[in-house]
Design an enzyme around this catalytic site. Structure first.
Site, PDB file in Angstrom:
ATOM      1  N   ARG A  93       2.698  -2.664  -5.821  1.00 13.47           N
ATOM      2  CA  ARG A  93       4.090  -2.927  -6.156  1.00 13.47           C
ATOM      3  C   ARG A  93       4.397  -2.354  -7.538  1.00 13.47           C
ATOM      4  O   ARG A  93       3.552  -2.353  -8.435  1.00 13.47           O
ATOM      5  CB  ARG A  93       4.316  -4.439  -6.149  1.00 13.47           C
ATOM      6  CG  ARG A  93       5.734  -4.922  -6.456  1.00 13.47           C
ATOM      7  CD  ARG A  93       6.707  -4.492  -5.407  1.00 13.47           C
ATOM      8  NE  ARG A  93       7.910  -5.355  -5.397  1.00 13.47           N
ATOM      9  CZ  ARG A  93       9.087  -4.972  -4.966  1.00 13.47           C
ATOM     10  NH1 ARG A  93       9.254  -3.741  -4.508  1.00 13.47           N
ATOM     11  NH2 ARG A  93      10.115  -5.792  -4.959  1.00 13.47           N
ATOM     12  N   THR A 367      13.198   0.047   3.046  1.00 14.03           N
ATOM     13  CA  THR A 367      11.773   0.294   2.962  1.00 14.03           C
ATOM     14  C   THR A 367      11.346   1.090   4.193  1.00 14.03           C
ATOM     15  O   THR A 367      12.161   1.427   5.042  1.00 14.03           O
ATOM     16  CB  THR A 367      11.007  -1.038   2.904  1.00 14.03           C
ATOM     17  OG1 THR A 367      11.368  -1.803   4.046  1.00 14.03           O
ATOM     18  CG2 THR A 367      11.366  -1.823   1.668  1.00 14.03           C
ATOM     19  N   THR A 385       8.268   1.373  -0.332  1.00 13.92           N
ATOM     20  CA  THR A 385       9.708   1.347  -0.574  1.00 13.92           C
ATOM     21  C   THR A 385      10.101   2.070  -1.847  1.00 13.92           C
ATOM     22  O   THR A 385       9.298   2.231  -2.772  1.00 13.92           O
ATOM     23  CB  THR A 385      10.200  -0.117  -0.665  1.00 13.92           C
ATOM     24  OG1 THR A 385      11.620  -0.144  -0.757  1.00 13.92           O
ATOM     25  CG2 THR A 385       9.604  -0.826  -1.867  1.00 13.92           C
ATOM     26  N   ASP A 409      15.124  -5.979  -8.067  1.00 12.32           N
ATOM     27  CA  ASP A 409      14.562  -7.105  -7.317  1.00 12.32           C
ATOM     28  C   ASP A 409      14.208  -8.286  -8.213  1.00 12.32           C
ATOM     29  O   ASP A 409      13.817  -9.349  -7.713  1.00 12.32           O
ATOM     30  CB  ASP A 409      13.325  -6.661  -6.540  1.00 12.32           C
ATOM     31  CG  ASP A 409      13.681  -6.063  -5.187  1.00 12.32           C
ATOM     32  OD1 ASP A 409      14.879  -6.021  -4.864  1.00 12.32           O
ATOM     33  OD2 ASP A 409      12.770  -5.639  -4.466  1.00 12.32           O
ATOM     34  N   SER A 438       9.026  -9.443  -3.664  1.00 17.27           N
ATOM     35  CA  SER A 438       9.391  -8.541  -2.568  1.00 17.27           C
ATOM     36  C   SER A 438       9.425  -9.299  -1.250  1.00 17.27           C
ATOM     37  O   SER A 438       8.749 -10.316  -1.077  1.00 17.27           O
ATOM     38  CB  SER A 438       8.372  -7.406  -2.464  1.00 17.27           C
ATOM     39  OG  SER A 438       8.580  -6.635  -1.296  1.00 17.27           O
ATOM     40  N   SER A 439      10.209  -8.779  -0.302  1.00 16.92           N
ATOM     41  CA  SER A 439      10.217  -9.307   1.061  1.00 16.92           C
ATOM     42  C   SER A 439       9.345  -8.490   2.009  1.00 16.92           C
ATOM     43  O   SER A 439       9.246  -8.827   3.198  1.00 16.92           O
ATOM     44  CB  SER A 439      11.652  -9.328   1.614  1.00 16.92           C
ATOM     45  OG  SER A 439      12.419 -10.297   0.965  1.00 16.92           O
ATOM     46  N   GLY A 459      13.924  -3.525   5.807  1.00 13.81           N
ATOM     47  CA  GLY A 459      15.069  -4.395   6.044  1.00 13.81           C
ATOM     48  C   GLY A 459      15.357  -5.424   4.982  1.00 13.81           C
ATOM     49  O   GLY A 459      16.078  -6.391   5.236  1.00 13.81           O
ATOM     50  N   GLY A 460      14.792  -5.263   3.759  1.00 11.77           N
ATOM     51  CA  GLY A 460      15.076  -6.249   2.723  1.00 11.77           C
ATOM     52  C   GLY A 460      14.626  -7.630   3.162  1.00 11.77           C
ATOM     53  O   GLY A 460      13.557  -7.805   3.749  1.00 11.77           O
TER      54      GLY A 460
END
EC number: 2.3.2.2
Length: 558
Positions: A93, A367, A385, A409, A438-439, A459-460
């Site tokens: 990340r 993403t 992403t 984010d 993050s999702s 898709g967030g």
């Protein structure tokens, strides 16, 4: 890099796939958002590479052929199931630059400066993709690193026919040069817009990839690439320095592990919230006294209420556990806590989300996910992403790749929560070196210590719920892979307090019944773009599919 003839390259570029079908293979399979990338990964499997090798080749090729989300200027998460049955993860990340402050996006009145945390160079986090891919290869790869970048370099250097999906975006950027000045050199060659079907060559990116191919991650974080990256961002008032790049490290972490009936579930740990949230929801589903029929009104109502509970906890507690203590984590993941949450659900009427409670921050939808499995039982689930589509929409013409806007984010206004979706809880406020929540939710589900399902999606915030519903469809309802991916899905994220449903996929009678139960409804064209592989132990065949909502996605197998 080995030479390649135009004839061979053209043959590769014309490789075609069918969408929304189950694809079968016995020796290896790759599913991704780009047919070119899936084929690149398959070539590595055929050449003796393992699933980790193939996932890396696929990811680098996505950076060339799917710049909408594929990247070397962003970050992501990877779950690895080894051939020996061990499971590990890599967290690559993005991180906040060392010069970041908790109020860096605020004006003199303490209010968020519009667009500053998404549309400026300050929104760029320190990229992690190259480090994550390199480190995973060093520990789990099988064939030489250099070979893994061959196909991506060839496609960047020789070009490929621009697909309609990218061509539409390029045209939009060209029509708005004042809004997207840094994209003009990206979408044009010799001053001319690259159009649909025309070969799009990326010589600067090819040069960048060749350096990474030769020197590994060092080339990106210490060498000429790093210096040009910093020089460019300084011209855009960015704050990333050579020290930021030199200090960046991916982290190998233990997965979030849970059980569900006869299955073992492995998700990403924090700062990915998906592992925690999906585990919570699967734990709640496991405690249901009666399993609702797939597609029924009761099914969607139960889904929505379970999602409501998990997303409230996500907003309240979760962040980068290297920076913020998450005292409730063990409780959140426990079966006993899931049962308690389930007991609070009304199975006849919609619950209510209290507007005085925490809210969710804005998170981009764009993403990309890839799933890989080889013949030895090694599997990789990887989501990467740039945050929003094409990230911050900036790139150095000398480097040829786009930068992320992941700083958006973070909770941009500490302590301030609003009904419009802004959140100010401490766990995800900005700190130097911190990774933003993050999702992204790559998942691997095993049965009898062998991969059963390799799944993930863009898709967030909707990623969490689309993955959850796909795991249910395959483990509880025994859906084939393509049918599980295409099945109608909903999304509830605590606040705003409504169910989002997919256009054309749910019967009007079902929607009416949900409204009568007290649910507010909102339509969206799609939820997620899943890429999955399911393994059938009885036949020994892998079954893969790419979401029909992914315009250039495809599955490659043999």
């Amino acid at each position: 890099m080995k030479s390649i003839s135009i004839i061979v390259l053209t043959t590769f570029l014309n490789f075609s796939f069918a969408y929304s079908q189950n694809h079968y293979g016995k020796n290896g399979m790759v599913a991704s958002a780009s047919t070119y990338a899936s084929q690149a990964g398959l070539e590595i499997l055929k050449d003796g590479g393992n699933a980790v090798d193939a996932s890396i080749a696929t990811a680098f090729t996505l950076a060339v052929t799917w710049p909408f989300a594929g990247n070397i200027g962003g970050g992501g998460f990877m779950i690895i199931h080894t051939g020996e049955g061990e499971v590990t993860t890599y967290d690559f990340r993005e991180k906040a630059p060392l010069a970041s402050t908790k109020d860096m996006f605020l004006d003199e009145n303490g209010e968020l400066k519009s667009g500053s945390n998404h549309n400026t160079a300050l929104a760029i986090g320190v990229p992690g993709t190259v480090a994550g891919l390199y480190d995973a290869h060093q520990n789990y790869g099988k064939i030489e690193w250099e070979k893994l970048l061959d196909r991506a370099i060839q496609l960047a250097e020789f070009g490929f026919p621009l697909p309609q999906s990218l061509a539409k975006d390029f045209f939009y950027f060209a029509e708005h040069p004042d809004e997207f000045p840094e994209m003009q050199s990206f979408i044009k060659r010799d001053g001319k817009l690259v159009g649909f079907g025309e070969y799009w060559k990326q010589p600067a990116l090819a040069k960048t990839l060749k350096k990474i191919q030769k020197e590994g991650k060092k080339a990106f974080y210490e060498g000429e690439i790093a210096q040009e990256l910093v020089n460019y961002l300084q011209t855009q008032n960015g704050i990333i320095t050579m020290e930021d790049l030199a200090q960046y490290e991916s982290i190998e972490r233990k997965p979030i592990h849970s059980t569900f009936k006869d299955y073992d579930l492995y998700g990403m740990p924090l700062p990915s919230s998906g592992g925690v949230a999906v585990t919570q929801m699967m734990n709640m589903w496991d405690h249901l006294d009666e399993i609702p029929k797939m597609g029924s009104v009761q099914y969607y109502h139960t889904l929505a209420e379970i999602m409501r509970k998990a997303f409230k906890d996500r907003a309240q507690y979760l962040g980068d556990m290297d920076y913020a203590e998450i005292p409730e984590l063990d409780k959140l993941l426990s079966k006993a806590y899931a049962k308690k949450l389930l007991n609070d659900i009304d199975f006849e009427d919609a619950g209510k989300s209290d507007s005085t409670d925490v809210q969710l921050f804005s998170e981009g939808h764009e993403t990309t996910h890839l799933s890989v499995m080889d013949g030895s039982g090694m599997a990789v689930s990887m989501t990467t992403t740039l945050e929003q589509g094409y990230g911050v929409k900036m790139q150095s013409p000398k480097l040829g790749f786009l930068f992320n806007n992941e700083m958006g984010d973070f909770n941009a206004v500490p302590g301030k929560t609003t009904n419009s979706g802004q959140i100010g809880t401490p766990a995800n406020t900005i700190e130097p070196g911190k990774r933003m929540l993050s999702s992204m939710s790559p998942f691997i589900v095993t049965k009898n210590n062998y991969p059963f399902l390799v799944i993930g999606s863009p898709g967030g915030r909707t990623i969490i719920n689309t993955v959850f519903q796909t795991v249910l469809a395959t483990t509880v309802y025994d859906y084939p892979m393509a049918q599980a991916i295409e099945a109608p899905k909903i999304h509830h994220q605590w606040l705003p307090d409504h169910i989002v449903y997919e256009e054309y996929k749910m019967a009007p009678e079902t929607l009416k019944s949900l409204e009568e139960m007290g649910h507010e409804l909102q339509m969206r064209s799609f939820l997620g773009r899943l890429m999955g592989i399911k393994y059938n132990a009885e036949t020994g065949f892998m079954e893969g599919a790419s979401d029909s909502g992914s315009p250039d996605g495809g599955v490659a197998s043999y």
